[in-house]
Design an enzyme around this catalytic site. Structure first.
Site, PDB file in Angstrom:
ATOM      1  N   LYS A 167       0.811  -1.215   0.000  1.00 18.71           N
ATOM      2  CA  LYS A 167       0.000   0.000   0.000  1.00 18.71           C
ATOM      3  C   LYS A 167       0.848   1.271   0.000  1.00 18.71           C
ATOM      4  CE  LYS A 167      -4.306  -1.750   1.607  1.00 18.71           C
ATOM      5  NZ  LYS A 167      -5.602  -1.230   1.323  1.00 18.71           N
ATOM      6  N   LYS A 223      -5.258   9.358  12.755  1.00 16.68           N
ATOM      7  CA  LYS A 223      -4.845   7.953  12.667  1.00 16.68           C
ATOM      8  C   LYS A 223      -3.495   7.750  13.332  1.00 16.68           C
ATOM      9  CE  LYS A 223      -6.772   6.195   8.349  1.00 16.68           C
ATOM     10  NZ  LYS A 223      -6.435   5.932   6.942  1.00 16.68           N
ATOM     11  N   GLY A 233      -6.540  -1.532  12.328  1.00 11.63           N
ATOM     12  CA  GLY A 233      -7.686  -2.056  13.073  1.00 11.63           C
ATOM     13  C   GLY A 233      -8.420  -1.021  13.902  1.00 11.63           C
ATOM     14  N   GLU A 247      -5.859  12.736   8.264  1.00 12.61           N
ATOM     15  CA  GLU A 247      -6.350  12.695   6.883  1.00 12.61           C
ATOM     16  C   GLU A 247      -7.694  13.383   6.832  1.00 12.61           C
ATOM     17  OE1 GLU A 247      -6.787   8.741   5.334  1.00 12.61           O
ATOM     18  OE2 GLU A 247      -4.670   8.557   4.821  1.00 12.61           O
ATOM     19  N   HIS A 268     -17.431   4.883  -4.151  1.00 12.51           N
ATOM     20  CA  HIS A 268     -16.296   4.091  -4.602  1.00 12.51           C
ATOM     21  C   HIS A 268     -16.368   4.052  -6.131  1.00 12.51           C
ATOM     22  CE1 HIS A 268     -13.523   0.502  -4.491  1.00 12.51           C
ATOM     23  NE2 HIS A 268     -13.999   0.450  -5.708  1.00 12.51           N
ATOM     24  N   ASN A 284      -5.913  -2.866  -8.122  1.00 10.91           N
ATOM     25  CA  ASN A 284      -6.107  -4.314  -8.091  1.00 10.91           C
ATOM     26  C   ASN A 284      -5.493  -4.879  -9.361  1.00 10.91           C
ATOM     27  OD1 ASN A 284      -9.333  -3.844  -6.610  1.00 10.91           O
ATOM     28  ND2 ASN A 284      -7.425  -4.369  -5.618  1.00 10.91           N
ATOM     29  N   ARG A 313      -5.381  -7.424 -11.318  1.00  8.17           N
ATOM     30  CA  ARG A 313      -6.035  -8.661 -11.774  1.00  8.17           C
ATOM     31  C   ARG A 313      -7.336  -8.258 -12.462  1.00  8.17           C
ATOM     32  NH1 ARG A 313     -10.169  -8.283  -7.976  1.00  8.17           N
ATOM     33  NH2 ARG A 313      -9.466  -7.616  -5.935  1.00  8.17           N
TER      34      ARG A 313
END
Lengths: 455, 168
Positions: free
Chosen positions: A117, A158, A164, A200, A208, A291, A293
C-alpha cells in the site's frame, strides 16, 4: 496468438468464464479443481480436468507449486489465475515465469509493488495522482487543530503505526481534537509502542469509483470506462455499475487521466483496476489502490464498451499488440451488476451452501448471467458464497434500473437460501432509483429498511 | 480399425434397453476394445477400465518433460488407467496431484515390491511437486498386491497408487 493451452486455476463462475474465453480463441483449456469441484461447470466445459487436491483451498487453489506443477505436467503454456485466491500473489507469477509458463496478468514486480500500500501510494504521488489530503506526524492537539483548519473538518486522526481502528477517531471540530488527541495517542502507544499520530481528511459522502485499465507492458495503456461500486457491505461490493452516472464529465475525464497516468508510469501489463474514493461534496477524487487482476465486476465494463475483457487478457498475454486507440473504446448505455450469494440476509448473512434444486436465472434482451450453477449443482461449503452475477444493460440508467427490477423478479432459485430478497429490496429503494448513494448507504439506510420490511 | 469402433450408439441403447427389461443385477459386454458395464447398484465399479466413471481420478502419463513444456506439449487426451479396486484389497491413494516415483532416487531399488509385507508407517512411494519430494506412508498393515501407476506418471489427488491386501 502464441498461447495454445491454458491452465485455469480458479473456480466458480470465473473459471467457467476463463475456459469459455480460451476455447473461443482456439486455446485448449485444462481446469485445475479441488475434489469438491470435480463436477463443476468449469470442469465440465474444460478440454481436460485434473483434480489437484482435497477441498480446502490451502491444499488446492492456494498452493502455487501445485498449480505450476499441474501446468507443466499437462503441457500448458499459460496460466489464468482468475480473481481472489493467488491472483495477486507475485510468487505465483514469478514461479510461472521461472518455468516458461505465461502468467495471464501483470509482471510479478508490478504485482509486488502495487500490492504494497505504501509503495502504491508513492507511485501514485509520483505519477501526479491525487491522494486523500493529509499530514505528516502531528505532535499535539494544538498542531492538530492548526492542520485541521487547513484541511477542513471533519478530519480523521490515525495512528502512524496503526491498524484495526486503534488510535483512530473522527473529529468534527477543534473541541473534538482537543478532547480526543491525547487519548488516541496513548492508545496507539499502548497498542503499537508508538504514539505518533497523523491526520487525513475524512470524506463524509464518498462513492467508490474505479477505472478498468489495460496495458501492453510497454507503456501503452487504455481505459474501459469507470465503475461505481458504492453499494457495499463490510467492504464487499453488492451492486456495481458503469458508467458512474453521478459524476460530471469533467471529473470523469480527470479520473480516467489519473488512472492511466499511474499505470503508464509502471508500464502496466494486462488488465487492472485503479480504485478511487469520490468525495461527492467536494467533487474531488482520491487514489485508494490498484487491483492487479481482473475483477468480479468486469462484465459491466464489457457491456458498455463491447469488449470481451477476458479474451483481451489472453490476447495481450499471448503477445498481440494492444492495437486500439482510446477513441475506439466509447462507452455506450448503462450496465448494472448485482451479486447473487448463497447466504441468508435474514441471519446476518450466514453462508448457506447446499444443493440447488431449481436454477432459473432470468433471460431476455439486455440480461446476462455469469454463473457456474445449474439444476442439481451442489454449492460446496468450502469457498466464498457467490453463485452468480446478474448483469443488465440498457440505453440509460433509468431503463437499466427497470430492467434490473424485472430481471430480479423473474429469477428463481430453489434448494438453498440466497440474498435474492435483499437484491430485490435494494433495486426498489428510491435512493437506488434516484442514484442517491454512498459507500455507507447500504449499512446505514438500505439494510435497516430491509430489516424493517421483514417484520 | 478395432472391433470396438464398429459399435454404434444405437447398439449401446439397445443393450441398455435389454438390461432394463431384464431382472439381471449386472451386465458386462466386451467387444474388442469396447467395454460396457451396467449395474443396478449405484456403488458398483465395473471390471477393468472405468468406462462409465468419468469422475474417477485419472492417472495420466507425463508426456511433456518439466523443462520444456512449451515446446513439447503433452497430448490433452486422457489415458484412463483407473482400475476397479478388487474385493478384499485396499488402495493407497495420492495425497495430492503430483508425479509418482516408486524409488527414493533414480536407479535405487523401489520402496516396495509386490508381495512385500508393509506396516502403517512403511514408505511406499514419493509424490513430487515442483522438485519437492514427499514420501507417502502406507497407512495400513498388509501385503502389497499391485502397483497401479508407472514411475514418473502424473497422478491426481486421491488416485489409487498401490493395492494392498490388509492384514487380518
Amino acid at each position: 496468438m502464441s498461447i495454445s493451452r491454458v491452465l485455469s486455476v480458479n473456480r466458480g463462475e470465473i473459471a467457467a468464464r476463463v475456459v469459455k474465453a480460451a476455447q473461443a480463441l482456439g486455446i485448449e483449456a485444462v481446469q485445475a479443481v479441488s475434489q469438491a469441484d470435480r463436477e463443476s461447470m468449469a470442469a465440465q466445459l474444460a478440454d481436460r480436468t485434473v483434480v489437484i487436491g482435497p477441498a480446502p483451498s490451502r491444499l488446492s487453489y492456494l498452493d502455487p507449486k501445485l498449480l505450476v506443477h499441474t501446468a507443466l505436467a499437462t503441457g500448458c503454456d499459460a496460466l489464468h489465475p482468475g480473481y481472489g485466491f493467488l491472483s495477486e500473489r507475485a510468487a505465483l507469477a514469478s514461479l510461472c515465469a521461472e518455468h516458461g509458463i505465461t502468467f495471464i496478468g501483470p509482471r510479478p514486480e508490478t504485482i509486488a509493488a502495487l500490492g504494497d500500500k505504501l509503495e502504491a501510494k508513492a507511485l501514485a504521488r509520483a505519477a501526479g495522482v491525487p491522494l486523500v489530503p493529509g499530514t505528516d506526524r502531528i505532535a499535539d492537539a494544538a498542531a492538530a487543530q492548526a492542520a485541521a483548519e487547513t484541511l477542513g473538518y471533519p478530519v480523521l486522526m490515525k495512528a502512524s503505526a496503526g491498524g484495526g481502528g486503534r488510535g483512530m477517531f473522527i473529529a468534527r471540530s477543534a473541541a473534538d481534537l482537543a478532547a480526543g488527541f491525547d487519548k488516541a495517542s496513548n492508545e496507539a502507544r499502548e497498542a503499537f509502542g508508538d504514539g505518533t499520530m497523523y491526520m487525513e481528511r475524512y470524506v463524509e459522502n464518498a462513492r467508490h469509483v474505479e477505472v478498468q485499465v489495460f496495458g501492453d507492458g510497454k507503456g501503452h495503456v487504455l481505459h474501459f470506462g469507470e465503475r461505481d461500486c458504492s453499494i457495499q457491505r463490510r467492504y464487499q461490493k453488492v451492486f456495481e455499475e458503469s458508467p458512474c452516472a453521478a459524476m460530471p464529465q469533467a471529473l470523469r475525464e480527470e479520473l480516467h487521466r489519473a488512472a492511466l497516468s499511474l499505470v503508464a508510469s509502471v508500464k502496466y501489463q494486462n488488465a487492472g483496476t485503479v480504485e478511487f474514493l469520490y468525495d461527492v461534496n467536494r467533487q474531488e477524487i482520491y487514489f485508494i489502490e490498484v487491483n492487479a487482476r481482473i475483477q468480479v465486476e468486469h462484465p459491466v465494463s464489457e457491456q458498455v464498451t463491447g469488449f470481451d475483457l477476458i479474451q483481451l487478457q489472453f490476447r495481450v498475454a499471448g503477445g498481440e499488440p494492444l492495437h486500439y486507440t482510446q477513441d475506439q473504446i466509447p462507452v455506450r448505455g448503462h450496465a448494472i451488476e448485482c451479486r447473487l450469494n448463497a447466504e441468508d440476509p435474514y441471519q446476518d448473512f450466514r453462508p448457506s451452501p447446499g444443493r440447488i434444486t431449481r436454477w432459473q436465472p432470468p433471460r431476455g434482451a439486455g440480461v446476462r448471467v455469469d454463473s457456474h450453477c445449474y439444476d442439481g449443482y451442489l454449492v460446496p461449503p468450502f469457498y466464498d458464497s457467490m453463485i452468480g452475477k446478474l448483469i443488465v444493460t440498457a440505453a440509460t440508467r433509468a431503463e437499466c434500473v427497470e430492467r434490473l427490477q424485472a430481471a430480479l423478479a423473474r429469477t428463481e432459485i430453489d434448494g438453498l437460501t440466497t440474498n435474492l430478497p435483499l437484491l430485490r429490496h435494494i433495486a426498489q429503494q428510491p435512493d437506488f432509483i434516484d442514484n442517491q448513494l454512498n459507500t455507507r448507504w447500504l449499512e446505514t439506510t438500505g439494510l435497516p429498511a430491509f430489516g424493517a420490511k421483514q417484520e | 480399425m478395432s472391433a470396438g469402433s464398429n459399435i454404434k450408439p444405437q447398439d449401446v441403447e439397445g443393450l441398455i434397453e435389454l438390461f432394463k427389461a431384464s431382472n439381471w443385477d449386472e451386465m458386462h459386454v466386451q467387444v474388442g476394445e469396447f467395454e460396457l458395464f451396467l449395474s443396478n447398484d449405484p456403488k458398483a465399479v465395473g471390471p477393468g477400465k472405468a468406462v462409465a466413471a468419468p469422475a474417477a481420478p485419472l492417472a495420466v502419463s507425463v508426456a511433456a518433460p518439466a523443462s520444456a513444456p512449451a515446446t513439447a506439449p503433452a497430448s490433452i487426451a486422457h489415458a484412463p488407467v483407473t482400475a476397479a479396486i478388487p474385493d478384499g484389497l485396499v488402495a493407497i491413494r495420492a495425497p495430492n496431484l503430483g508425479t509418482f516415483y516408486r524409488a527414493p532416487k533414480p536407479g535405487a531399488p523401489p520402496y516396495v515390491e509386490v508381495g512385500q509385507t508393509i506396516s502403517e508407517d512403511t514408505e511406499v512411494c514419493l509424490i513430487e511437486v515442483m522438485k519437492l519430494f514427499a514420501p507417502v506412508a502406507a497407512g495400513l498393515r498388509g501385503v502389497v498386491r499391485e502397483v497401479l501407476v508407472k514411475d514418473g506418471q502424473m497422478v491426481e489427488f486421491d488416485a489409487p497408487l498401490i493395492l494392498v491386501e490388509p492384514a487380518k
